[in-house]
Scaffold this motif. Structure first.
Motif, mmCIF file in Angstrom:
data_model
loop_
_atom_site.group_PDB
_atom_site.id
_atom_site.type_symbol
_atom_site.label_atom_id
_atom_site.label_comp_id
_atom_site.label_asym_id
_atom_site.label_seq_id
_atom_site.Cartn_x
_atom_site.Cartn_y
_atom_site.Cartn_z
ATOM 1 N N THR A 44 0.828 -1.206 0.000
ATOM 2 C CA THR A 44 0.000 0.000 0.000
ATOM 3 C C THR A 44 0.862 1.255 0.000
ATOM 4 O O THR A 44 0.598 2.207 -0.744
ATOM 5 N N GLY A 45 1.909 1.268 0.818
ATOM 6 C CA GLY A 45 2.795 2.424 0.853
ATOM 7 C C GLY A 45 3.505 2.642 -0.469
ATOM 8 O O GLY A 45 3.652 3.778 -0.932
ATOM 9 N N PHE A 46 3.951 1.557 -1.087
ATOM 10 C CA PHE A 46 4.607 1.665 -2.395
ATOM 11 C C PHE A 46 3.656 2.286 -3.413
ATOM 12 O O PHE A 46 4.023 3.217 -4.141
ATOM 13 N N ALA A 47 2.439 1.765 -3.473
ATOM 14 C CA ALA A 47 1.473 2.263 -4.454
ATOM 15 C C ALA A 47 1.084 3.705 -4.164
ATOM 16 O O ALA A 47 0.779 4.473 -5.085
ATOM 17 N N HIS A 48 1.092 4.092 -2.887
ATOM 18 C CA HIS A 48 0.764 5.468 -2.515
ATOM 19 C C HIS A 48 1.869 6.430 -2.946
ATOM 20 O O HIS A 48 1.583 7.552 -3.392
ATOM 21 N N ARG A 49 3.116 5.997 -2.833
ATOM 22 C CA ARG A 49 4.256 6.889 -3.083
ATOM 23 C C ARG A 49 4.652 6.974 -4.546
ATOM 24 O O ARG A 49 5.440 7.845 -4.914
ATOM 25 N N HIS A 50 4.158 6.067 -5.386
ATOM 26 C CA HIS A 50 4.596 6.020 -6.772
ATOM 27 C C HIS A 50 3.447 6.323 -7.734
ATOM 28 O O HIS A 50 2.286 6.033 -7.453
ATOM 29 N N ALA A 51 3.817 6.883 -8.859
ATOM 30 C CA ALA A 51 2.881 7.140 -9.954
ATOM 31 C C ALA A 51 3.512 6.623 -11.238
ATOM 32 O O ALA A 51 4.708 6.299 -11.275
ATOM 33 N N ALA A 52 2.711 6.537 -12.277
ATOM 34 C CA ALA A 52 3.218 6.107 -13.581
ATOM 35 C C ALA A 52 2.778 7.105 -14.638
ATOM 36 O O ALA A 52 1.697 7.696 -14.547
ATOM 37 N N VAL A 170 -0.104 11.862 -23.358
ATOM 38 C CA VAL A 170 0.268 11.167 -22.124
ATOM 39 C C VAL A 170 -0.973 10.627 -21.414
ATOM 40 O O VAL A 170 -2.093 11.096 -21.621
ATOM 41 N N HIS A 171 -0.724 9.656 -20.564
ATOM 42 C CA HIS A 171 -1.775 9.081 -19.715
ATOM 43 C C HIS A 171 -1.167 8.773 -18.358
ATOM 44 O O HIS A 171 0.005 8.384 -18.264
ATOM 45 N N THR A 172 -1.954 8.964 -17.303
ATOM 46 C CA THR A 172 -1.536 8.562 -15.965
ATOM 47 C C THR A 172 -2.620 7.705 -15.329
ATOM 48 O O THR A 172 -3.811 8.012 -15.460
ATOM 49 N N PRO A 173 -2.259 6.645 -14.629
ATOM 50 C CA PRO A 173 -3.240 5.922 -13.819
ATOM 51 C C PRO A 173 -3.801 6.859 -12.747
ATOM 52 O O PRO A 173 -3.061 7.630 -12.134
ATOM 53 N N ASP A 174 -5.105 6.775 -12.511
ATOM 54 C CA ASP A 174 -5.774 7.750 -11.653
ATOM 55 C C ASP A 174 -5.442 7.608 -10.175
ATOM 56 O O ASP A 174 -5.307 8.607 -9.468
ATOM 57 N N GLU A 175 -5.360 6.374 -9.693
ATOM 58 C CA GLU A 175 -5.224 6.118 -8.259
ATOM 59 C C GLU A 175 -4.168 5.036 -8.037
ATOM 60 O O GLU A 175 -3.745 4.363 -8.980
ATOM 61 N N PRO A 176 -3.743 4.821 -6.778
ATOM 62 C CA PRO A 176 -2.737 3.790 -6.521
ATOM 63 C C PRO A 176 -3.119 2.405 -7.040
ATOM 64 O O PRO A 176 -2.269 1.684 -7.581
ATOM 65 N N ALA A 177 -4.382 2.025 -6.887
ATOM 66 C CA ALA A 177 -4.809 0.720 -7.395
ATOM 67 C C ALA A 177 -4.626 0.634 -8.901
ATOM 68 O O ALA A 177 -4.282 -0.427 -9.445
ATOM 69 N N ASP A 178 -4.842 1.753 -9.596
ATOM 70 C CA ASP A 178 -4.676 1.777 -11.049
ATOM 71 C C ASP A 178 -3.207 1.660 -11.444
ATOM 72 O O ASP A 178 -2.882 1.070 -12.479
ATOM 73 N N VAL A 179 -2.317 2.234 -10.634
ATOM 74 C CA VAL A 179 -0.886 2.102 -10.920
ATOM 75 C C VAL A 179 -0.498 0.626 -10.948
ATOM 76 O O VAL A 179 0.158 0.147 -11.882
ATOM 77 N N LEU A 180 -0.909 -0.106 -9.922
ATOM 78 C CA LEU A 180 -0.574 -1.531 -9.862
ATOM 79 C C LEU A 180 -1.183 -2.283 -11.036
ATOM 80 O O LEU A 180 -0.509 -3.075 -11.706
ATOM 81 N N ARG A 181 -2.453 -2.045 -11.295
ATOM 82 C CA ARG A 181 -3.127 -2.779 -12.370
ATOM 83 C C ARG A 181 -2.491 -2.493 -13.726
ATOM 84 O O ARG A 181 -2.237 -3.410 -14.513
ATOM 85 N N GLU A 182 -2.219 -1.233 -14.022
ATOM 86 C CA GLU A 182 -1.732 -0.886 -15.353
ATOM 87 C C GLU A 182 -0.304 -1.365 -15.595
ATOM 88 O O GLU A 182 0.066 -1.668 -16.734
ATOM 89 N N LEU A 183 0.505 -1.461 -14.545
ATOM 90 C CA LEU A 183 1.837 -2.032 -14.733
ATOM 91 C C LEU A 183 1.742 -3.492 -15.172
ATOM 92 O O LEU A 183 2.573 -3.972 -15.955
#
Length: 308
Positions: A44-52, A170-183
């Motif tokens: 959770t902390g990783f996903a909170h601190r990172h964006a794509a 450009v595109h960015t995942p909206d939320e932390p859960a989206d960062v994980l899913r889109e990777l």
């Protein structure tokens, strides 16, 4: 989410209960979450601190990759991972599976013409300061909206070029859960693990990102994405095959060319079509959407006020 359907999704990864339920049973989300959990006890902390940040093929052919990297540096985001991705038909629909219910047939047709024309670049980034709202939410705000008329100076999409609703670079995942899913949508296990490991180590991968940008440039021709030159080339093509249609609008020219089966330059079709054809079905909302920074602050305030 019933336990037999998937894994729990923390409310710190999304504001939306529907997204918690759907992503818990989503294969892409599960793969990414499980792989990251094997590398760190703080998913959770990783996903909170990172964006794509996805730099799409239009950013590649417009030669705007370095400008995006420079902008990230100015906004105090460190690039901690970078990899090339190919946006296939399946990948496009997987990325926007919960949003493309509102896409028109024109939008789907045009997206296929350019998203599959060149490779793209994914950057995994982290802000210098520990964020209160998730890094993905803040980066999405800074990126700017899809509507080119609504973009403002300082936003990434304003900087890179205000071309059209679809050609937004450009595109960015909206939320932390989206960062994980889109990777997981973009990358196989090996590539994703390398991204996770370099990010966990806090490595600065800016030089690697620029190296990949150079490779992408070497593999593609540069393109001018402005409307007027593309519309003129489209008119010339139609005139050459069907004769002059002096009163025809750009939309009529494009639809006539398609109806007659003319072979068009795909980028010209996208540039013109994305400006003159409807991209969104009126009155239809996405199945899942993001949440802005204010919504996230209120959401986190509620979560943090709960007793442990």
């Amino acid at each position: 989410m019933n336990p037999e359907h998937g894994i729990p999704v923390s409310p710190r990864l999304t504001c939306h209960p529907d997204k918690q339920r759907l992503y818990g049973a989503d294969t892409y989300y599960q793969e990414s979450h499980e792989q990251l959990a094997a590398l760190t006890g703080d998913v959770t902390g990783f996903a909170h601190r990172h964006a794509a940040l996805l730099l799409k093929p239009d950013a590649v052919v417009a030669r705007r990759l370095e400008a995006a990297v420079d902008w990230l540096t100015e906004q105090r985001y460190r690039i901690v991972g970078a990899a090339v991705t190919r946006l296939s038909r399946t990948m496009i629909r997987s990325l926007w599976y919960f949003q493309w219910n509102l896409a028109t047939p024109h939008r789907r047709r045009l997206a296929a013409l350019f998203l599959e024309d060149a490779d793209a670049l994914v950057l995994l980034v982290r802000p210098e300061r520990e964020p209160y709202v998730p890094a993905s939410v803040e980066l999405t705000r800074l990126k700017g909206p899809t509507d080119p008329d609504a973009r403002r100076p300082g936003q990434l999409r304003h900087l890179l070029g205000r071309y059209s609703y679809l050609l937004n670079l450009v595109h960015t995942p909206d939320e932390p859960a989206d960062v994980l899913r889109e990777l997981a949508v973009h990358f196989d296990d090996a590539t994703r693990e390398e991204l996770f490991r370099t990010a966990l180590a806090g490595e600065d991968r800016t030089a690697h990102a620029l190296e990949l940008a150079g490779r992408l440039y070497a593999d593609t021709k540069p393109r001018d994405l402005h409307f007027d030159p593309a519309a003129e080339r489209l008119r010339d093509t139609v005139t050459r095959h069907l004769g002059a249609l002096p009163d025809a609008s750009p939309r009529t020219l494009l639809e006539t060319a398609w109806d007659q089966g003319l072979e068009l330059d795909p980028w010209d079709a996208v540039i013109v079509g994305s400006s003159v054809l409807p991209m969104r079905v009126p009155g239809r909302a996405p199945v899942l959407d993001g949440a802005g920074t204010d919504t996230w602050r209120r959401h986190l305030d509620v979560l943090n006020a709960r007793p442990n």
